[in-house]
Design a protein around this motif. Structure first.
Motif, PDB file in Angstrom:
ATOM      1  N   ALA A   1       0.184   2.963  -4.195  1.00  0.00           N
ATOM      2  CA  ALA A   1       0.491   1.555  -3.948  1.00  0.00           C
ATOM      3  C   ALA A   1       1.407   0.996  -5.025  1.00  0.00           C
ATOM      4  O   ALA A   1       1.388   1.422  -6.160  1.00  0.00           O
ATOM      5  N   PHE A  36      -5.246   4.017  -2.967  1.00  0.00           N
ATOM      6  CA  PHE A  36      -4.120   3.286  -3.539  1.00  0.00           C
ATOM      7  C   PHE A  36      -3.373   4.130  -4.565  1.00  0.00           C
ATOM      8  O   PHE A  36      -2.753   3.619  -5.469  1.00  0.00           O
ATOM      9  N   HIS A  53       0.843  -1.207   0.000  1.00  0.00           N
ATOM     10  CA  HIS A  53       0.000   0.000   0.000  1.00  0.00           C
ATOM     11  C   HIS A  53       0.873   1.250   0.000  1.00  0.00           C
ATOM     12  O   HIS A  53       0.649   2.166  -0.779  1.00  0.00           O
ATOM     13  N   ASP A  56       4.812  -1.507   5.183  1.00  0.00           N
ATOM     14  CA  ASP A  56       3.443  -1.194   5.597  1.00  0.00           C
ATOM     15  C   ASP A  56       3.233  -1.488   7.075  1.00  0.00           C
ATOM     16  O   ASP A  56       2.434  -0.821   7.739  1.00  0.00           O
TER      17      ASP A  56
END
Length: 468
Positions: A167, A164, A143, A202
């Motif tokens: 991402a 996102f 992410h 993350d």
């Protein structure tokens, strides 16, 4: 119909709907806020009656990044990840149609209630968030911008990962990323250091988010982000300011997230089996919190439209949105995300696996002085802010970003020392003499380089006078 199920729940937009003008398919209800790249609106899908969220992105934005966002969202089918329904081009905007989460972000809820979250509330939110991360990480997706502002809650209290726009997709040939991206206070040390990273970056951000929900802001949240960027990789992992207020299970959970060595850091799969998450309550425990935030939101909206003379917010607590609506001014705790947004720097053009190295030797005068790339990001933020307030920096004026670097190496504001443990402070004391000697030596060399041409000129002048 292909668009709806027997329960009238929208699954995806039909091909016929996607060929029509978006205003024929949706009614825009109101603006929800700003996401990465564009504004987000609440909308009604006319045919099914379902409420959705639409992100409107100007096409002068980097469409490659938007296509990446849509591609990642299309590939995700999880109750813990915001759903994607389809997209449209309308005039100069791209409309991205997504699932609507009626309670808003965790960050919004904290701001509205002016309260941090209880340990039970945090555990419940982190449980769903970890399930979303486990889903992404199993598919080799990162992410890269986990924070309270990107965790959305629906009206039932289920948490979903959103936004996102930054991402990244991992592949077999690209085991690590080397793009510095994210929101500074939540960034993992290996991301800041540009040494390559993977999915556990993350997890570090998740640990910082846990502290954010518990204390109202991330560690270092009240100092300049440039100083935080230099401190995060070099200082011990952050923890709770008042650990006595929290259970040993919660403290251990955060410590498992905030291990500086990514090879030793916990994974999402491992953390789902942690005792702290195992004790998490059902999402229904969030209903009171969500209801309070909704009431405050509705009350603020009503007062903005129907102001009562002699009542309401003081001028300094109000600000005007782009649509003209007056809303309460965010306090410093939650303004962090809005002011900083997400920064993306050092995006390699071709080989993402290649790490960029910089020669930072201050004594090598044949090479241009290295300036960290993120200085440009924060300097642009400062210039935009000053321009908006009618003041641009004077030529040669030191920026706050440069001041952030200076305060780590020269006289300046040393408030950050109060964050350090006694052992670290004593170690700094013991190293001071050697550091000062080294700094004096560097200054002596700089002084000599500037002094020598003057001495040479004086000697030459004396020699000429003697010859004359």
């Amino acid at each position: 119909m292909t668009e709806t199920s027997s329960k009238s729940e929208l699954k995806k937009l039909s091909e016929e709907s996607l060929t029509r003008q978006p205003e024929e398919v949706f009614d825009i209800i109101c603006k929800l806020g700003e996401g990465s790249y564009g504004s987000v609106y609440k909308a009604l899908h006319k045919e099914s009656g379902q409420v959705l969220a639409i992100k409107q992105v100007p096409v002068d934005t980097d469409l490659q990044e938007i296509i990446k966002e849509i591609s990642i969202m299309q590939q995700c089918d999880s109750p813990y990840v915001v759903k994607y329904y389809g997209s449209y081009f309308k005039n100069t905007d791209l409309w991205i149609v997504m699932e609507y989460c009626g309670a808003g972000s965790v960050s919004d809820i904290m701001r509205l209630r002016k309260k941090t979250l209880s340990e039970d509330e945090i555990a419940t939110i982190l449980c769903d968030t970890l399930k979303g991360l486990e889903y992404l990480h199993r598919r080799r997706k990162i992410h890269r911008d986990i924070k309270a502002g990107n965790i959305l809650l629906n009206t039932e209290g289920h948490a979903k990962l959103a936004d996102f726009g930054v991402a990244g997709q991992l592949t077999d040939t690209m085991a690590k990323r080397n793009t510095v991206i994210g929101t500074p206070f939540w960034m993992a040390p290996e991301v800041i250091q540009e040494i390559g990273y993977d999915c556990v970056a993350d997890i570090w951000s998740l640990g910082i988010t846990a502290l954010e929900m518990a204390e109202g802001k991330p560690p270092y949240g009240d100092i300049h982000p440039m100083r935080a960027i230099f401190m995060i990789p070099t200082k011990p992992p952050p923890s709770f300011r008042e650990p006595d207020q929290w259970s040993p299970e919660f403290i251990d959970f955060v410590s498992q997230c905030l291990i500086k060595n990514p090879d030793e850091r916990a994974t999402a799969d491992f953390l789902l089996n942690h005792e702290f998450i195992g004790n998490a309550k059902q999402p229904s425990i969030l209903s009171t919190m969500i209801a309070e935030a909704r009431e405050i939101r509705e009350s603020q909206a009503f007062r903005a439209v129907h102001p009562v003379p002699g009542e309401g917010y003081e001028d300094h607590t109000m600000k005007q949105r782009t649509d003209g609506t007056l809303v309460p001014q965010r306090d410093a705790v939650v303004d962090l995300e809005a002011d900083l947004g997400t920064m993306v720097i050092n995006e390699p053009d071709t080989d993402l696996a290649t790490m960029k190295r910089h020669d930072t030797d201050p004594m090598d005068t044949n090479k241009p002085k290295y300036r960290p790339l993120y200085l440009e990001h924060f300097e642009k933020k400062e210039v935009d802010h000053l321009a908006a307030n009618g003041r641009l920096p004077n030529p040669g004026e030191e920026s706050a970003a440069e001041a952030g670097v200076r305060t780590l190496t020269a006289d300046g504001n040393f408030d950050f020392l109060s964050w350090l443990p006694v052992g670290e402070l004593e170690d700094r004391m013991s190293r001071l003499d050697a550091q000062m000697e080294a700094e004096i030596d560097v200054l002596r060399q700089r002084y000599q380089r500037k002094r020598q041409p003057i001495l040479d000129a004086i000697h030459l002048r004396h020699k000429r006078q003697q010859n004359f």
